[in-house]
Every structure is written in C-alpha cells, then in structure tokens.
Write a protein that holds these residues in place. Sequence first.
Motif, PDB file in Angstrom:
ATOM      1  N   TYR A 124      35.239  49.485 -23.731  1.00 11.17           N
ATOM      2  CA  TYR A 124      36.547  49.976 -23.379  1.00 11.17           C
ATOM      3  C   TYR A 124      37.668  50.190 -24.575  1.00 11.17           C
ATOM      4  O   TYR A 124      38.101  51.320 -24.770  1.00 11.17           O
ATOM      5  CB  TYR A 124      37.199  49.022 -22.771  1.00 11.17           C
ATOM      6  N   ILE A 172      39.304  53.904 -25.828  1.00 11.61           N
ATOM      7  CA  ILE A 172      40.576  53.942 -25.939  1.00 11.61           C
ATOM      8  C   ILE A 172      40.694  54.508 -27.319  1.00 11.61           C
ATOM      9  O   ILE A 172      41.569  55.549 -27.458  1.00 11.61           O
ATOM     10  CB  ILE A 172      41.366  52.632 -25.935  1.00 11.61           C
ATOM     11  N   ILE A 221      40.503  56.652 -22.331  1.00 14.20           N
ATOM     12  CA  ILE A 221      41.208  56.205 -21.321  1.00 14.20           C
ATOM     13  C   ILE A 221      42.382  55.724 -22.355  1.00 14.20           C
ATOM     14  O   ILE A 221      42.405  55.336 -23.423  1.00 14.20           O
ATOM     15  CB  ILE A 221      40.797  54.577 -20.861  1.00 14.20           C
ATOM     16  N   GLU A 233      46.303  51.122 -20.357  1.00 14.50           N
ATOM     17  CA  GLU A 233      45.430  50.530 -19.335  1.00 14.50           C
ATOM     18  C   GLU A 233      44.819  49.106 -19.973  1.00 14.50           C
ATOM     19  O   GLU A 233      44.230  48.383 -19.018  1.00 14.50           O
ATOM     20  CB  GLU A 233      44.367  51.612 -19.066  1.00 14.50           C
ATOM     21  N   ARG A 287      40.479  49.505 -13.505  1.00  8.78           N
ATOM     22  CA  ARG A 287      39.153  50.480 -14.137  1.00  8.78           C
ATOM     23  C   ARG A 287      38.458  49.911 -14.962  1.00  8.78           C
ATOM     24  O   ARG A 287      37.507  50.494 -15.296  1.00  8.78           O
ATOM     25  CB  ARG A 287      39.728  51.831 -14.333  1.00  8.78           C
ATOM     26  N   LEU A 288      38.878  48.853 -15.544  1.00 15.62           N
ATOM     27  CA  LEU A 288      38.033  48.083 -16.505  1.00 15.62           C
ATOM     28  C   LEU A 288      37.488  46.690 -16.212  1.00 15.62           C
ATOM     29  O   LEU A 288      38.110  45.712 -16.521  1.00 15.62           O
ATOM     30  CB  LEU A 288      39.118  47.847 -17.510  1.00 15.62           C
ATOM     31  N   THR A 296      34.825  53.430 -14.242  1.00 16.28           N
ATOM     32  CA  THR A 296      35.621  53.696 -15.512  1.00 16.28           C
ATOM     33  C   THR A 296      35.239  54.903 -15.946  1.00 16.28           C
ATOM     34  O   THR A 296      33.856  55.349 -16.213  1.00 16.28           O
ATOM     35  CB  THR A 296      34.961  52.886 -16.819  1.00 16.28           C
TER      36      THR A 296
END
Lengths: 281, 335
Positions: free
Chosen positions: A75, A79, A84, A88, A98-99, A108
């Motif tokens: 994640y 980012i 994303i 978030e 979503r993570l 995701t």
Amino acid sequence: MKELQNLRQSAYRIRRYALRMGEVQGQGYIGQALGYADVLAVAYRHALRLRPSEPQWEGRDRFLLSHGHYAIAFYAALIEAGVIPESELDTYGSDDSRLPMSGMATYTPGMEISGGSLGQGLPIAVGMALGLRRKENPAFVYNSMSDGELDEGSTWEAAMAAAHHGLSNLVCLVDINNQQADGPSGKVLGFEPLADKWAAFGWHVQRVDGNDLAAVLEAFDAARALREARPRVILFDTLMGKGVPFLEQREKNHFIRVDPPEWQEAIRILDESQQTEGVPA
Amino acid sequence: MNTAVAEKKPRLTTSAMIASIAAEGQRVKAAPFGKALVELAATRPDIVGMTADLAKYTDLHLFAQAYPERFFQMGMAEQLLMGAAGGLAKEGLVPFATTYAVFGTRRAYDFIHQVIAEENLNVKMCCALPGLTTGYGPSHQATEDIAMMRGIPGLTIVDPCDALDIEQAVPQIAAHQGPVYMRLLRGNVPLVLDEYDYRFELGKAKLLRDGADVLVISSGFLTMRALEVARDLAADKVDVAVLHCPTIKPLDEAAIVEAVRYRHRLVVVAENHSIVGGLGEAVASTLLRHRVQPAGFQLAGLPDAFLDAGALPTLHERYGISREALGARIKRWLD
C-alpha cells in the motif's frame, strides 16, 4: 545518479507511509515493509509500466503480491506511485477500508491478486504470462514472494512450468529476509543453494543485496532486457527493519513487536537519517 | 457367504482404470465433452484448454489436436493447473481445466477456493472419474468431491447424467460468468436423455417422468439408474417419478419443493457420491427449510466409507447403485 537520489527518496517515503500505517493499527509486518521498501521503490518508480489513474490499463505490467501479509509495504508503494491517495492511509486495517491487513484483489485498486495463502502467486503468474503471450500483449508479469514460499511445492510446480513454456515475460522477485513464523527460514526448511536451484529449474538468476538501490535497479533492468526465452528470477537479500536501527537490531522475528511510543520514534529516526543523507524530503 | 452361490458367480477383474459405466449393448456417444468443446471453441477464441497430464483421459486431447496453440499442458501439477487457470482467466480467457476429480478437488482445493472462487474467475473445471466410476480404490474414487465443492461460495456445480447432458452443458457453462465445477464422464458415455424430451438448462432440475408412489431425485449417472429402476418397478405396479438435478449448486429448490409437496409417499435421493454433503443432504435441507415433509425420505448414495477396489459392476452392486441394487433398496424402503 539523479535517478538513484529520486529512488532513495521514494524508498524513504514508502518506509514512512508504512510506519504511519503501522501506527494506525498498532501492528503490521513493518519489519518486512522496511526491508523490502527499496525493491518496491525501484519496481514502482522505475521498472513497472503503469498508469496510476488507470490501475486496470490493459498495457500495464502486472505486479502480483503473493505474500499478502506484505500489504502494508505494498500500500505504501501504491501511495508512492499515486495509485491510491495518501489520505487513505489512516484507514489501514480498519472496518470497510480498501486497505485490509492481508492484500486482496477485490479490495484495493492496483492489487492484482488475493495473496496470503502462500505459494499461489507464481502459479497465477504462469497463467497470466501465458495469457499475455496468447493475446500478444508485451506486458511483463512480476510475481513478488517471500522466502517462506520456497517451502511450498506449488512454487516449484510453477517454476518448472514457467521454464517449460519459455515464459520470457515473467519475472519472479524473492525477498530473502530469512525470517519465517517459526524462526530463520534456513532453519525452518533449508533452501540454499538458492541461486543454483532456480538455475537448475531453467531460470535466469540474479542474486543481489535488496537494500542496495543501485544493484536493485541494475537487476530489474537486466531481467527485462534479457533476450532469452526463459523466465527470470531476482533473489533479493534484505534486512528486516532496514532504515530504523533499533528495529534492525530487535530480536529477529517474523512479526516484529513495536510498542505504541516507538512508532513516532521510528518515524523520527527515519526522518533524521534522511536529512543527514542530504536528500531533501 | 454360501460357497455354492459364490462359485456360481464369475469373479470379475478391475479392468481399465476408466471402465465404462454403459451396460452391454447400451447406446453410447464417444467423447461428448471433447467434441462439444472443439465445436464451441470454433466460435469462441477466448476458450483455452489446460490439463495436468490427463488430456487423453478427459477427452481434452481432441481440443489439443484441434487448437494446439490454445492448449496448455501443465504437467502432473494440480495446484499449478488451478492457479494458472486463474491467471489465464484474469487475462480474459476462459480456461477449461481438466484432470481427475480426486486430484482437482482434494489436492488443489485451496487454489480453487482462493485463486478462482474468491475472485469469481471464469474457470471451468471439468473433472473425470466422479464418485464410483473406477475400481482403483479411494486414490481415484472422488466420492466426496461435491461435498468439498459445495462449501465454496459462488461455485456452480454440475453433475451430468449422460452424453446429451454433457454436450449441452459445455456451451452453457462456458457462457456462465464465474467458476464452474463439472463432473465429467469420458470415453464411451451412455446416451439416455434423448428419449425424454429433455434439454439441459444450467440451474434447472427437470422432471423426466411422473409417478405417484416414489419420487427419485437424482444427479449424474444415477439418473440413468433411476430411469431404469422406474421401468423395472412399473412391472410391480410401483409408480416412480424421476427428477433430474444436474445442477447441484445453485440447487433448483423451487422444482424440488414443487415435485415433493403433497404428492409422494417416498422420496429417494440417488447420487454417485457419499451420502455426506452431497445432493441428498442439500435436498433434505431444502425440504426442511420449506416445511415440506414427505412420508418417507431415504438417501441412495455411497456410504460414508473408503470404498473397495474391484470391478465396477461388483462395486455398484455392493454399494447399492447398480440397477438391481437400487431397485431392491427402493422396494425395501417402500415396505
């Protein structure tokens, strides 16, 4: 050199995002995230062809997170890549986020598979690579996995098949931090000599220091540039907790324990080391 | 056992791994699955074939010969087979993956569960030697595959009766969006249902014949047995209805409830599968939830046991799914 400086900043930000997510949840596979951040920085800021605003773009390179528990690191990379939003990050591991703690494709954007049941990524990657070839799509499939997944028989079923079918569009990335749930990977089930094993299975093999950005960059480029009709593997030796000395030195464990006040301390140390390297944040 | 009786019966041999379930002189069709897939693939370039070293034994070799560039040999590696099938489906192709049912389900379960079903991928798993269709013993007898597969959310399960069922099911499971597990009869497959004004419809049960005394709800080749038994019992003035349920999941609950309600004194669920977790328990649950209580209810499936090795006719007789044994069980339950 400029690119290496940029990648160093990316790796720093990936580590920082991961630490912030760890703080939200109070836990997470932060040792792996810090160790693997350099590989992910090169993957997402250099090697992969992707469109951040269009995660399902047909021409994208596929990046499969077979080790779903590395989600916190992944994640952070998403980012960093702009797939994303940073905002978030505060939802990590929370209800309706979503993570989720373990990576799942259905949750995701940019997550290609639901990993976590270890040893499934490489078989899926074989199918995707065959599918891309059938569609005459020149994209690459990168399967990212942990050294623990070397224990799974399905990994080697897929390794045989990838070589048999000459899958030159497949790159396997193995994070060797030598830590599994029950202890050092080599003691849980010895896997060395690892480079020889993959070579014997018919793969093009590179083994590099996964925390040496220049070496990682070179390995990604070499894997892609190779003109041989066979799959490629890059074995990355990494250091759990890399970038935060007190975590690097913590008793080695699959799941590093971090006490509540230590998250901020870790971020502070990371920020300081970044500044002493003279790279603007 | 009375030795005089034992001496009269010839001792049968196990014969080939895949012994035909067709009776002597019965009408058959050769390789209905392979032929149907080859025909369908002519207009569906997205269909690909995969196997784990069992193309010849699942009739997929016909597809491999017709479309070599769309056929992927995965070797004797079932986890890889299912994982890679998921990968091909993720790239928009529609893989038909074949192996034996024991290996496809028992060995590759987690890959079907996590890779294929959790993402609702368009993989069609067609697995041969379902239930008791080989005499090779538990290593090759998939007597609990339906129980395992029913546990997977969103998975469609098809248990065809004969060659007609199979050839009509192939285009329909290909058109269905999502994963399908089909139990496969291969080689010379009996042809039965063409005599019954029948068409396979995914998700639908079909009443093949009506009758006032007994209702047999069945799937797979036990529907063929049920039809034979119905004819046999008619001579004894026992009137047997047969409801064929080739789709095990999602189950056609409306048709089952409709067929059972008010009409029959005995309901028998006949299946080529363990009585644990198969069609029988699914029907029982359906009837209870719909507050439908038949006068009698019996399971004519395989016992909850590791079955013997031997010749198929012997084993079908021993476990109560031969024409004679099934008929005898039903008559006993009627008394």
